[in-house]
Design a protein around this motif. Structure first.
Motif, PDB file in Angstrom:
ATOM      1  N   MET A 103      12.057  40.217  -6.985  1.00 49.21           N
ATOM      2  CA  MET A 103      11.555  39.152  -6.122  1.00 49.21           C
ATOM      3  C   MET A 103      10.093  38.846  -6.436  1.00 49.21           C
ATOM      4  O   MET A 103       9.676  37.676  -6.448  1.00 49.21           O
ATOM      5  CB  MET A 103      11.712  39.563  -4.658  1.00 49.21           C
ATOM      6  CG  MET A 103      13.169  39.710  -4.220  1.00 49.21           C
ATOM      7  SD  MET A 103      13.359  40.447  -2.588  1.00 49.21           S
ATOM      8  CE  MET A 103      12.689  39.137  -1.557  1.00 49.21           C
ATOM      9  N   ASN A 104       9.303  39.882  -6.707  1.00 44.39           N
ATOM     10  CA  ASN A 104       7.904  39.667  -7.068  1.00 44.39           C
ATOM     11  C   ASN A 104       7.777  38.877  -8.362  1.00 44.39           C
ATOM     12  O   ASN A 104       6.858  38.070  -8.525  1.00 44.39           O
ATOM     13  CB  ASN A 104       7.179  41.003  -7.209  1.00 44.39           C
ATOM     14  CG  ASN A 104       6.851  41.636  -5.879  1.00 44.39           C
ATOM     15  OD1 ASN A 104       6.749  40.950  -4.868  1.00 44.39           O
ATOM     16  ND2 ASN A 104       6.693  42.948  -5.859  1.00 44.39           N
ATOM     17  N   LEU A 108      11.817  26.295  -2.216  1.00 47.13           N
ATOM     18  CA  LEU A 108      12.557  26.696  -3.415  1.00 47.13           C
ATOM     19  C   LEU A 108      12.169  28.103  -3.872  1.00 47.13           C
ATOM     20  O   LEU A 108      13.026  28.868  -4.339  1.00 47.13           O
ATOM     21  CB  LEU A 108      12.327  25.680  -4.541  1.00 47.13           C
ATOM     22  CG  LEU A 108      12.957  24.310  -4.317  1.00 47.13           C
ATOM     23  CD1 LEU A 108      12.699  23.398  -5.513  1.00 47.13           C
ATOM     24  CD2 LEU A 108      14.455  24.441  -4.061  1.00 47.13           C
ATOM     25  N   TYR A 109      10.894  28.453  -3.733  1.00 45.37           N
ATOM     26  CA  TYR A 109      10.506  29.836  -4.038  1.00 45.37           C
ATOM     27  C   TYR A 109      11.218  30.808  -3.107  1.00 45.37           C
ATOM     28  O   TYR A 109      11.718  31.861  -3.530  1.00 45.37           O
ATOM     29  CB  TYR A 109       8.991  30.014  -3.899  1.00 45.37           C
ATOM     30  CG  TYR A 109       8.193  29.671  -5.134  1.00 45.37           C
ATOM     31  CD1 TYR A 109       8.409  30.336  -6.339  1.00 45.37           C
ATOM     32  CD2 TYR A 109       7.213  28.685  -5.103  1.00 45.37           C
ATOM     33  CE1 TYR A 109       7.681  30.029  -7.471  1.00 45.37           C
ATOM     34  CE2 TYR A 109       6.473  28.374  -6.235  1.00 45.37           C
ATOM     35  CZ  TYR A 109       6.703  29.048  -7.415  1.00 45.37           C
ATOM     36  OH  TYR A 109       5.971  28.745  -8.539  1.00 45.37           O
ATOM     37  N   ALA A 142      13.898  33.767  -4.174  1.00 42.43           N
ATOM     38  CA  ALA A 142      13.684  35.179  -3.850  1.00 42.43           C
ATOM     39  C   ALA A 142      14.818  35.723  -2.987  1.00 42.43           C
ATOM     40  O   ALA A 142      15.280  36.855  -3.183  1.00 42.43           O
ATOM     41  CB  ALA A 142      12.340  35.358  -3.148  1.00 42.43           C
ATOM     42  N   PHE A 143      15.279  34.922  -2.031  1.00 35.80           N
ATOM     43  CA  PHE A 143      16.368  35.370  -1.161  1.00 35.80           C
ATOM     44  C   PHE A 143      17.657  35.552  -1.961  1.00 35.80           C
ATOM     45  O   PHE A 143      18.415  36.503  -1.725  1.00 35.80           O
ATOM     46  CB  PHE A 143      16.591  34.354  -0.037  1.00 35.80           C
ATOM     47  CG  PHE A 143      17.677  34.744   0.922  1.00 35.80           C
ATOM     48  CD1 PHE A 143      17.462  35.723   1.873  1.00 35.80           C
ATOM     49  CD2 PHE A 143      18.918  34.119   0.863  1.00 35.80           C
ATOM     50  CE1 PHE A 143      18.481  36.090   2.754  1.00 35.80           C
ATOM     51  CE2 PHE A 143      19.931  34.472   1.741  1.00 35.80           C
ATOM     52  CZ  PHE A 143      19.707  35.462   2.690  1.00 35.80           C
ATOM     53  N   ALA A 144      17.919  34.661  -2.919  1.00 44.56           N
ATOM     54  CA  ALA A 144      19.115  34.786  -3.747  1.00 44.56           C
ATOM     55  C   ALA A 144      19.066  36.077  -4.563  1.00 44.56           C
ATOM     56  O   ALA A 144      20.075  36.785  -4.690  1.00 44.56           O
ATOM     57  CB  ALA A 144      19.246  33.578  -4.673  1.00 44.56           C
ATOM     58  N   VAL A 145      17.895  36.388  -5.117  1.00 42.30           N
ATOM     59  CA  VAL A 145      17.740  37.640  -5.860  1.00 42.30           C
ATOM     60  C   VAL A 145      17.995  38.832  -4.946  1.00 42.30           C
ATOM     61  O   VAL A 145      18.679  39.797  -5.312  1.00 42.30           O
ATOM     62  CB  VAL A 145      16.328  37.735  -6.473  1.00 42.30           C
ATOM     63  CG1 VAL A 145      16.054  39.136  -7.017  1.00 42.30           C
ATOM     64  CG2 VAL A 145      16.166  36.705  -7.584  1.00 42.30           C
ATOM     65  N   MET A 176      20.963  41.598  -5.596  1.00 37.11           N
ATOM     66  CA  MET A 176      20.629  43.009  -5.772  1.00 37.11           C
ATOM     67  C   MET A 176      21.242  43.862  -4.665  1.00 37.11           C
ATOM     68  O   MET A 176      21.650  45.006  -4.904  1.00 37.11           O
ATOM     69  CB  MET A 176      19.117  43.185  -5.801  1.00 37.11           C
ATOM     70  CG  MET A 176      18.438  42.528  -6.985  1.00 37.11           C
ATOM     71  SD  MET A 176      18.952  43.221  -8.577  1.00 37.11           S
ATOM     72  CE  MET A 176      18.106  44.794  -8.557  1.00 37.11           C
ATOM     73  N   ALA A 177      21.318  43.320  -3.444  1.00 36.70           N
ATOM     74  CA  ALA A 177      21.957  44.056  -2.344  1.00 36.70           C
ATOM     75  C   ALA A 177      23.435  44.283  -2.642  1.00 36.70           C
ATOM     76  O   ALA A 177      23.988  45.354  -2.345  1.00 36.70           O
ATOM     77  CB  ALA A 177      21.783  43.294  -1.036  1.00 36.70           C
TER      78      ALA A 177
END
Length: 262
Positions: free
Chosen positions: A187-188, A228-229, A233-236, A240-241
């Protein structure tokens, strides 16, 4: 204050309204002028491309360097690998990412001539990948060290070499328990990709700066870019979850959180 979302349906060439907001992106008008919405989504594509490429580089290098840092120092080669990986981590995590981008764009190609042929987004992705690899290396090292020492001894008792022990026993478990901190790093990296604007990669931050100057609608532009950022990040995070859920090792929940704390 009311938002004028119609700014996204204006031409980037003359500022006039276009027939379709996605005039050129989806071919709704062959000769139509591109709209600011076209530009926004193309910039989002560049952001994702830089982040994905940087993450691929970071995961490979981070796993290798993190593994090297935990090698038993029983031979000359192992000692040098530990020293090299330690130097790698300390170098790349202690230099600001923006400085590293400038080094890869302006300085290193002067000494490594083939890099001059690479487009700027590749150079930014390499800089992001190397910077993030140092952080991932520390997480991989922590994950390996979080494993019970019996894992390494069991591999040795089975007659496996050091390389085989890491490949078949240690790394398959360690890489699973470091997924939570890897999620944060992924996310970073999405957010850190914004430094690409400094070398004119047409990503979201550069779009926001230029579109705001052209339209004087900074509120609408920056809200869209922020959204969009956040979506990226939420999609990533969700991906990953899902990976963490599918690969979780029973009995290592506590060890996983310990690894993320290092």
């Amino acid at each position: 204050m009311s938002l004028d979302l119609g700014v996204f349906c204006k031409s980037t060439l003359d500022g006039e309204a276009v027939d379709h907001c996605f005039s050129s992106l989806f071919g709704l008008g062959k000769n139509a002028d591109p709209s600011y919405l076209d530009w926004l989504f193309k910039a989002w594509g560049w952001t994702l491309a830089v982040a994905i490429l940087g993450l691929a580089i970071a995961l490979v290098l981070g796993a290798v360097m993190g593994t090297f840092r935990t090698l038993p120092q029983t031979g000359t080669l192992n000692k040098w690998l530990v020293r090299f990986s330690t130097a790698w981590v300390e170098l790349f995590r202690n230099i600001p990412i923006l400085v590293q981008v400038f080094l890869w764009y302006h300085v290193i190609p002067a000494f490594v001539l083939p890099l001059k042929a690479l487009p700027s987004y590749w150079l930014v992705s390499i800089a992001l990948g190397f910077f993030t690899s140092a952080r991932i290396a520390e997480q991989v090292r922590a994950g390996i060290q979080a494993l019970p020492s019996g894992q390494r001894m069991a591999a040795t008792a089975l007659g496996l070499t050091t390389a085989q022990g890491y490949r078949y026993v240690i790394l398959p478990m360690a890489l699973r328990i470091v997924i939570p901190p890897l999620t944060s790093e992924s996310m970073n990296l999405i957010k850190n990709s914004s430094v690409a604007f400094a070398v004119s990669v047409p990503e979201l931050t550069l779009f926001a700066m230029q579109a705001q100057e052209e339209t004087s609608h900074g509120v609408e532009i920056y809200l869209a870019v922020t959204f969009l950022y956040a979506v990226s990040a939420f999609a990533v995070n969700r991906v990953m979850a899902l990976i963490e859920k599918r690969t979780r090792i029973p009995g290592f929940i506590v060890a996983s959180s310990d690894a993320g704390a290092h």
